[in-house]
Design a protein around this motif. Structure first.
Motif, short mmCIF file in Angstrom:
data_model
loop_
_atom_site.label_atom_id
_atom_site.label_comp_id
_atom_site.label_asym_id
_atom_site.label_seq_id
_atom_site.Cartn_x
_atom_site.Cartn_y
_atom_site.Cartn_z
N ASN A 81 84.68 39.46 12.25
CA ASN A 81 85.48 39.21 11.36
C ASN A 81 84.70 39.34 10.13
N CYS A 82 84.22 38.36 9.77
CA CYS A 82 83.52 38.02 8.91
C CYS A 82 82.31 38.70 8.65
N GLY A 83 81.54 39.54 8.49
CA GLY A 83 80.75 40.32 8.10
C GLY A 83 80.06 39.83 7.33
N ALA A 84 79.25 38.50 8.38
CA ALA A 84 77.93 37.87 7.08
C ALA A 84 76.39 38.78 7.96
N CYS A 85 76.97 39.14 9.40
CA CYS A 85 76.15 40.02 10.31
C CYS A 85 75.42 41.25 9.83
N THR A 86 76.09 42.13 8.80
CA THR A 86 76.11 43.57 8.44
C THR A 86 75.13 43.55 7.95
N LEU A 87 74.36 44.57 8.93
CA LEU A 87 73.45 45.54 8.27
C LEU A 87 73.38 46.92 8.75
N TRP A 88 72.47 47.64 8.53
CA TRP A 88 72.80 49.16 8.50
C TRP A 88 72.10 49.91 10.12
N VAL A 89 72.55 50.05 11.00
CA VAL A 89 72.12 51.43 11.52
C VAL A 89 72.37 53.22 11.76
N ASP A 90 71.18 53.39 11.16
CA ASP A 90 71.43 54.98 10.63
C ASP A 90 72.25 54.94 9.81
N ASN A 91 71.69 54.23 8.44
CA ASN A 91 72.60 54.16 7.33
C ASN A 91 73.94 53.43 7.42
N ALA A 124 69.45 51.81 -9.71
CA ALA A 124 68.10 52.42 -9.96
C ALA A 124 66.68 53.83 -10.56
N THR A 125 66.49 53.64 -10.62
CA THR A 125 65.71 54.79 -11.41
C THR A 125 65.31 55.44 -10.09
N SER A 126 64.93 54.46 -9.20
CA SER A 126 64.15 54.97 -7.83
C SER A 126 65.24 55.25 -6.61
N GLU A 127 64.92 56.36 -5.98
CA GLU A 127 66.15 55.61 -4.99
C GLU A 127 64.81 55.19 -3.71
N VAL A 128 65.60 53.48 -3.60
CA VAL A 128 64.78 53.30 -1.89
C VAL A 128 65.34 53.36 -0.78
N THR A 129 65.36 53.52 0.13
CA THR A 129 65.22 53.77 1.54
C THR A 129 64.93 53.29 2.92
N ALA A 130 65.41 52.55 3.47
CA ALA A 130 63.99 52.36 4.76
C ALA A 130 63.96 53.36 5.47
#
Lengths: 289, 159
Positions: free
Chosen positions: B43-53, B153-159
């Motif tokens: 419900n709360c979304g505090a644990c939100t992270l990205w999985v495959d973007n 941002a002027t340059s794109e950052v991706t994990a």
């Protein structure tokens, strides 16, 4: 901290592989799709499967496409994909309208069509949409593939026609040229389960309703639908009076229970009012307005 | 069970129980404590992270389900010493008070902006509807996203 009881885990690579894994792990094995219903139940020990078979890597369960005069939605299609599908938006705006109100955008990235249908929550929005559109479920098992009308798919709360050793693989919806459709939901706050929802499609031709479907959720409607209200409307002009009379039949056919989301008479009133609103919009849209 | 999960560009292999939730893998196995563990009920979304973007609530995903996938957490937002625009936006607009929702909120907002670089206020509010903030009343969070949209941002950052 909530942690599920221990279980075995296997990732299936195809439907055939998933069926073999289900067979191998026995009756207490379960398939897991997005996991947003099953994992919370496992944390609370309301569900305690011996093994989970993960369907997330099965490509053949993905995708939304047109086959003949049907729209085919794979069981592992995510809510977010339903929301952004151009095919569904073109033929049935009801999907977009319903999906905007299902959970929240992050949950919609994981939750799936098949998971929602098979969880069979009495307040599930997609079950109401499926019943309104009179879709078909495709179920696959070791013995082969069979189809079940979505209006027969749910046996009751949390129970479906999918048997042990079987998997829901697709949901199919007939395309109806000229149909208008709409979804109306009342929820206590963004992303909550419905207090009541109604979803409908209407085809108006030659000034009368020639086809329609009415789906309801969270209000105790048998199989999430209101067939008597549909029968009433067929062959009649989509006037305010006729739409209201149909909505009244739909509202009266419900059997809601009082809970923290509201008293039963309030929910029955919502079933009527939301059905009327959805019918109005769908009829107008079928007439090109 | 053996899993290999790439987190913020670094591959990690661990032997874990299938029942381990992704949020605990990230926090307790990899000791990345930026991802918060909140309601435990998606419900709360505090644990939100990205999985495959894609943003995912990691309390409701098993770590074994992330085997072979690429995760991005709040620790992967900044590009070295250069904060991501969404982080700067939260700073500039006072988008947090206690900070508990902030990592999940920022991961959601970054994904929102990647998909829709100029969202309307309504789109921002729907976008963050799965992340609950008990302090701000959301006004400053919306402002932070708008700030980030105006200052990309002027340059794109991706994990």
């Amino acid at each position: 901290m909530q942690t599920p009881a221990p279980f075995d885990y296997a990732k299936a690579t195809s439907v055939a592989d998933a069926l073999a894994l289900l067979d191998k792990h026995g009756e207490e094995a379960r398939v897991i799709a997005g996991g947003h219903s099953l994992l919370p139940m496992m944390k609370l020990r309301l569900a305690r499967p011996d093994a989970l078979i993960d369907l997330n890597d099965i490509a053949e369960l993905r995708g939304i496409r047109i086959e003949g005069n049907e729209i085919v939605v794979g069981a592992m299609v995510r809510h977010a994909e339903i929301l952004s599908s151009a095919i569904l938006a073109e033929h049935y705006p009801i999907f977009r309208e319903a999906e905007h109100m299902i959970a929240d955008p992050i949950v919609r990235n994981r939750g799936t069509v098949g998971g929602s249908m098979c969880q069979a929550d009495p307040a599930a929005d997609l079950s109401a949409v499926g019943s309104a559109l009179k879709g078909t479920a495709v179920i696959q098992g070791a013995a082969g593939t069979r189809t079940v009308a979505l209006r027969d798919f749910h046996e009751g709360p949390y129970e479906t026609k999918v048997q042990a050793g079987e998997i829901l693989t697709q949901v199919r919806y007939p395309i109806r040229p000229g149909a208008g459709s709409a979804y109306e939901k009342v929820e206590r706050r963004a992303g909550d389960w419905a207090v009541a929802s109604s979803g409908v499609f209407v085809v108006v031709s030659g000034g009368v309703v020639t086809d329609c479907g009415i789906g309801l959720t969270a209000v105790g409607a048998d199989h999430y639908c209101a067939p008597a209200a549909e029968e009433f409307l067929i062959g009649k002009a989509p006037t305010e009076e006729n739409l209201a009379a149909a909505a009244k039949i739909a509202g009266d056919s419900c059997n809601p229970v009082a809970d923290q989301r509201g008293p039963a008479d309030y929910k029955a009133h919502l079933a009527y009012e939301l059905t009327l609103r959805a019918l109005r919009r769908a009829a107008r849209s079928s007439q090109g307005a | 069970m053996q899993v290999t999960i790439t987190v913020n560009g670094v591959e990690h292999s661990r032997d874990i129980e299938p029942r381990m939730l992704l949020v605990h893998f990230i926090r307790d196995e990899l000791l990345l404590r930026g991802t918060h563990w909140g309601c435990d009920t998606s419900n709360c979304g505090a644990c939100t992270l990205w999985v495959d973007n894609e943003p995912v609530k990691s309390c409701t995903m098993l770590a074994v389900m992330a085997d072979g996938k690429a995760i991005r957490t709040v620790e992967g937002l900044a590009n070295g010493a250069e904060l991501d625009p969404i982080q700067k936006g939260f700073m500039e607009c006072h988008g947090l008070q206690c900070g508990f929702c902030t990592p999940g909120m920022m991961m959601t907002c970054r994904a929102l902006l990647d998909g829709n670089p100029h969202p309307t206020e309504a789109e921002i509010r729907e976008g963050i509807s799965g992340n609950i903030c008990r302090c701000t009343g959301y006004k400053n969070i919306v402002a932070a996203v708008q700030w980030a949209a105006e200052n990309p941002a002027t340059s794109e950052v991706t994990a």
